[in-house]
Design a protein around this motif. Structure first.
Motif, PDB file in Angstrom:
ATOM      1  N   THR A  86       0.813  -1.220   0.000  1.00 58.04           N
ATOM      2  CA  THR A  86       0.000   0.000   0.000  1.00 58.04           C
ATOM      3  C   THR A  86       0.846   1.270   0.000  1.00 58.04           C
ATOM      4  O   THR A  86       0.333   2.346  -0.293  1.00 58.04           O
ATOM      5  CB  THR A  86      -0.934   0.041   1.226  1.00 58.04           C
ATOM      6  N   ALA A  87       2.125   1.173   0.372  1.00 64.08           N
ATOM      7  CA  ALA A  87       3.053   2.316   0.349  1.00 64.08           C
ATOM      8  C   ALA A  87       2.564   3.442   1.255  1.00 64.08           C
ATOM      9  O   ALA A  87       2.403   3.261   2.451  1.00 64.08           O
ATOM     10  CB  ALA A  87       3.297   2.776  -1.074  1.00 64.08           C
ATOM     11  N   LEU A  88       2.268   4.624   0.689  1.00 61.76           N
ATOM     12  CA  LEU A  88       1.910   5.791   1.503  1.00 61.76           C
ATOM     13  C   LEU A  88       0.471   5.678   2.003  1.00 61.76           C
ATOM     14  O   LEU A  88      -0.462   5.498   1.218  1.00 61.76           O
ATOM     15  CB  LEU A  88       2.072   7.075   0.670  1.00 61.76           C
ATOM     16  N   ASN A  89       0.314   5.768   3.329  1.00 58.64           N
ATOM     17  CA  ASN A  89      -0.999   5.643   3.960  1.00 58.64           C
ATOM     18  C   ASN A  89      -1.507   6.939   4.581  1.00 58.64           C
ATOM     19  O   ASN A  89      -2.708   7.081   4.802  1.00 58.64           O
ATOM     20  CB  ASN A  89      -0.957   4.572   5.048  1.00 58.64           C
ATOM     21  N   GLY A  90      -0.620   7.875   4.915  1.00 59.71           N
ATOM     22  CA  GLY A  90      -1.076   9.098   5.562  1.00 59.71           C
ATOM     23  C   GLY A  90      -0.015  10.184   5.546  1.00 59.71           C
ATOM     24  O   GLY A  90       1.178   9.910   5.381  1.00 59.71           O
ATOM     25  N   ASN A 115      -3.399  -5.821 -13.900  1.00 59.51           N
ATOM     26  CA  ASN A 115      -3.636  -6.960 -13.003  1.00 59.51           C
ATOM     27  C   ASN A 115      -2.558  -7.094 -11.930  1.00 59.51           C
ATOM     28  O   ASN A 115      -2.623  -8.009 -11.104  1.00 59.51           O
ATOM     29  CB  ASN A 115      -3.714  -8.260 -13.816  1.00 59.51           C
ATOM     30  N   ALA A 116      -1.554  -6.230 -11.944  1.00 57.16           N
ATOM     31  CA  ALA A 116      -0.498  -6.282 -10.927  1.00 57.16           C
ATOM     32  C   ALA A 116      -0.908  -5.453  -9.707  1.00 57.16           C
ATOM     33  O   ALA A 116      -2.004  -4.896  -9.634  1.00 57.16           O
ATOM     34  CB  ALA A 116       0.814  -5.776 -11.521  1.00 57.16           C
ATOM     35  N   ASP A 117      -0.010  -5.350  -8.757  1.00 57.25           N
ATOM     36  CA  ASP A 117      -0.293  -4.713  -7.472  1.00 57.25           C
ATOM     37  C   ASP A 117      -0.237  -3.190  -7.594  1.00 57.25           C
ATOM     38  O   ASP A 117       0.797  -2.618  -7.933  1.00 57.25           O
ATOM     39  CB  ASP A 117       0.735  -5.204  -6.441  1.00 57.25           C
ATOM     40  N   ASP A 118      -1.344  -2.519  -7.297  1.00 55.68           N
ATOM     41  CA  ASP A 118      -1.394  -1.056  -7.304  1.00 55.68           C
ATOM     42  C   ASP A 118      -1.021  -0.503  -5.931  1.00 55.68           C
ATOM     43  O   ASP A 118      -1.416  -1.062  -4.894  1.00 55.68           O
ATOM     44  CB  ASP A 118      -2.799  -0.566  -7.660  1.00 55.68           C
ATOM     45  N   THR A 119      -0.299   0.616  -5.923  1.00 56.86           N
ATOM     46  CA  THR A 119       0.038   1.284  -4.654  1.00 56.86           C
ATOM     47  C   THR A 119      -0.362   2.755  -4.636  1.00 56.86           C
ATOM     48  O   THR A 119      -0.391   3.364  -3.576  1.00 56.86           O
ATOM     49  CB  THR A 119       1.553   1.200  -4.373  1.00 56.86           C
ATOM     50  N   TRP A 165       8.573   3.458  -5.449  1.00 58.38           N
ATOM     51  CA  TRP A 165       7.774   3.232  -6.646  1.00 58.38           C
ATOM     52  C   TRP A 165       7.108   4.529  -7.089  1.00 58.38           C
ATOM     53  O   TRP A 165       6.935   5.462  -6.312  1.00 58.38           O
ATOM     54  CB  TRP A 165       6.698   2.182  -6.371  1.00 58.38           C
ATOM     55  N   GLY A 166       6.705   4.560  -8.352  1.00 59.92           N
ATOM     56  CA  GLY A 166       5.941   5.699  -8.827  1.00 59.92           C
ATOM     57  C   GLY A 166       6.782   6.756  -9.507  1.00 59.92           C
ATOM     58  O   GLY A 166       8.006   6.661  -9.604  1.00 59.92           O
ATOM     59  N   ASP A 167       6.111   7.786  -9.971  1.00 63.63           N
ATOM     60  CA  ASP A 167       6.736   8.885 -10.710  1.00 63.63           C
ATOM     61  C   ASP A 167       6.326  10.206 -10.075  1.00 63.63           C
ATOM     62  O   ASP A 167       5.231  10.352  -9.520  1.00 63.63           O
ATOM     63  CB  ASP A 167       6.294   8.866 -12.179  1.00 63.63           C
ATOM     64  N   TRP A 168       7.211  11.185 -10.214  1.00 62.21           N
ATOM     65  CA  TRP A 168       6.961  12.521  -9.681  1.00 62.21           C
ATOM     66  C   TRP A 168       6.201  13.394 -10.663  1.00 62.21           C
ATOM     67  O   TRP A 168       6.092  14.599 -10.467  1.00 62.21           O
ATOM     68  CB  TRP A 168       8.284  13.186  -9.318  1.00 62.21           C
ATOM     69  N   ASN A 197     -10.312  -8.729   0.174  1.00 61.58           N
ATOM     70  CA  ASN A 197      -9.398  -9.605  -0.559  1.00 61.58           C
ATOM     71  C   ASN A 197      -8.900  -8.959  -1.854  1.00 61.58           C
ATOM     72  O   ASN A 197      -8.253  -9.608  -2.662  1.00 61.58           O
ATOM     73  CB  ASN A 197     -10.088 -10.937  -0.884  1.00 61.58           C
ATOM     74  N   GLY A 198      -9.217  -7.682  -2.064  1.00 64.94           N
ATOM     75  CA  GLY A 198      -8.810  -7.004  -3.274  1.00 64.94           C
ATOM     76  C   GLY A 198      -7.448  -6.361  -3.143  1.00 64.94           C
ATOM     77  O   GLY A 198      -6.645  -6.692  -2.266  1.00 64.94           O
ATOM     78  N   ASP A 199      -7.174  -5.404  -4.030  1.00 59.99           N
ATOM     79  CA  ASP A 199      -5.874  -4.739  -4.120  1.00 59.99           C
ATOM     80  C   ASP A 199      -5.972  -3.379  -3.430  1.00 59.99           C
ATOM     81  O   ASP A 199      -6.599  -2.454  -3.941  1.00 59.99           O
ATOM     82  CB  ASP A 199      -5.518  -4.582  -5.605  1.00 59.99           C
ATOM     83  N   ASP A 200      -5.344  -3.231  -2.268  1.00 62.36           N
ATOM     84  CA  ASP A 200      -5.405  -1.984  -1.506  1.00 62.36           C
ATOM     85  C   ASP A 200      -4.367  -0.987  -2.016  1.00 62.36           C
ATOM     86  O   ASP A 200      -3.225  -1.348  -2.306  1.00 62.36           O
ATOM     87  CB  ASP A 200      -5.148  -2.256  -0.022  1.00 62.36           C
ATOM     88  N   THR A 201      -4.765   0.295  -2.095  1.00 63.55           N
ATOM     89  CA  THR A 201      -3.837   1.347  -2.502  1.00 63.55           C
ATOM     90  C   THR A 201      -3.628   2.401  -1.419  1.00 63.55           C
ATOM     91  O   THR A 201      -2.688   3.181  -1.495  1.00 63.55           O
ATOM     92  CB  THR A 201      -4.316   2.058  -3.785  1.00 63.55           C
ATOM     93  N   ALA A 202      -4.536   2.484  -0.436  1.00 59.60           N
ATOM     94  CA  ALA A 202      -4.435   3.470   0.657  1.00 59.60           C
ATOM     95  C   ALA A 202      -4.479   4.900   0.112  1.00 59.60           C
ATOM     96  O   ALA A 202      -5.375   5.239  -0.651  1.00 59.60           O
ATOM     97  CB  ALA A 202      -3.205   3.213   1.518  1.00 59.60           C
ATOM     98  N   LEU A 203      -3.485   5.745   0.430  1.00 57.99           N
ATOM     99  CA  LEU A 203      -3.544   7.154   0.041  1.00 57.99           C
ATOM    100  C   LEU A 203      -3.277   7.309  -1.455  1.00 57.99           C
ATOM    101  O   LEU A 203      -2.332   6.737  -1.986  1.00 57.99           O
ATOM    102  CB  LEU A 203      -2.544   7.977   0.846  1.00 57.99           C
TER     103      LEU A 203
END
Length: 211
Positions: A80-84, A139-143, A165-168, A196-202
């Protein structure tokens, strides 16, 4: 894969319950009703989730520091990477490198990860930001959002302790700048837990400028 979120939101609205992804933390020490003069946004934020409440620094104070709630990489499991994001508010008349007394404010926060140490602007206020966001992975893991960088009123840039991960966004894709003062509040876009799905949080954030 985000159909679960829409279903849950509809159920909560129907039953009159408040949508929240808080985990029992004290959410605010600030002033929810403080007026602001402008909003700061970026173009590359993620699109999943629901916007939380605006949370503002107390009157006469501005954000000079920040910390992040980050889940470290979990290998083959769901990241999930960044949550808050928290802002730390101080009076603007006596800026230093750190502060024994401050007020912390935050909008909605997801449940995974740990809070990092506070990163302060050296004798300055936060005035602009960039967001590092991973685009949808199919279909891969989203963050979604992974990290944030702030620009200080003295020109120094402070990078958060998020994941890589990710781009600026496009080169130089900063938000607008708080002119004359500093950032005084925020609002976050956070996806509810997917079961049971793919969590991304923030996913995204709006910052605010005050007089």
């Amino acid at each position: 894969m985000h159909q679960f979120t829409s279903i849950m939101f509809s159920l909560l609205v129907i039953t009159g319950l408040q949508v929240s992804v808080q985990t029992g933390e004290k959410r605010s020490e600030g002033n929810l009703d403080r007026p602001y003069k402008s909003e700061l946004t970026v173009t590359n934020g993620g699109g999943w989730g629901f916007w939380g409440e605006v949370d503002m620094c107390p009157d006469g104070t501005y954000a000079a520091g920040f910390s992040l709630k980050v889940e470290a990489p979990v290998g083959q499991a769901d990241d999930t990477a960044l949550n808050g994001i928290r802002l730390y508010c101080v009076g603007s008349g006596n800026l230093t490198d750190s502060y024994p007394s401050y007020c912390k404010v935050q909008s909605d926060v997801a449940s995974w990860g740990q809070w990092t140490d506070i990163t302060w602007c050296p004798s300055a206020l936060l005035t602009a930001f960039q967001l590092s966001v991973e685009p949808p992975q199919g279909n891969a893991d989203d963050t979604a959002a992974n990290n944030i960088m702030f620009r200080c009123s003295n020109g120094v840039s402070q990078l958060g302790n998020g994941t890589d991960w990710g781009d600026w966004g496009d080169w130089g894709d900063w938000s607008d700048t708080c002119e004359g003062t500093g950032i005084c509040g925020l609002r976050t876009l956070v996806e509810l837990p997917q079961g049971n799905g793919d969590d991304t949080a923030l996913n995204d954030v709006i910052m605010y400028c005050c007089d």
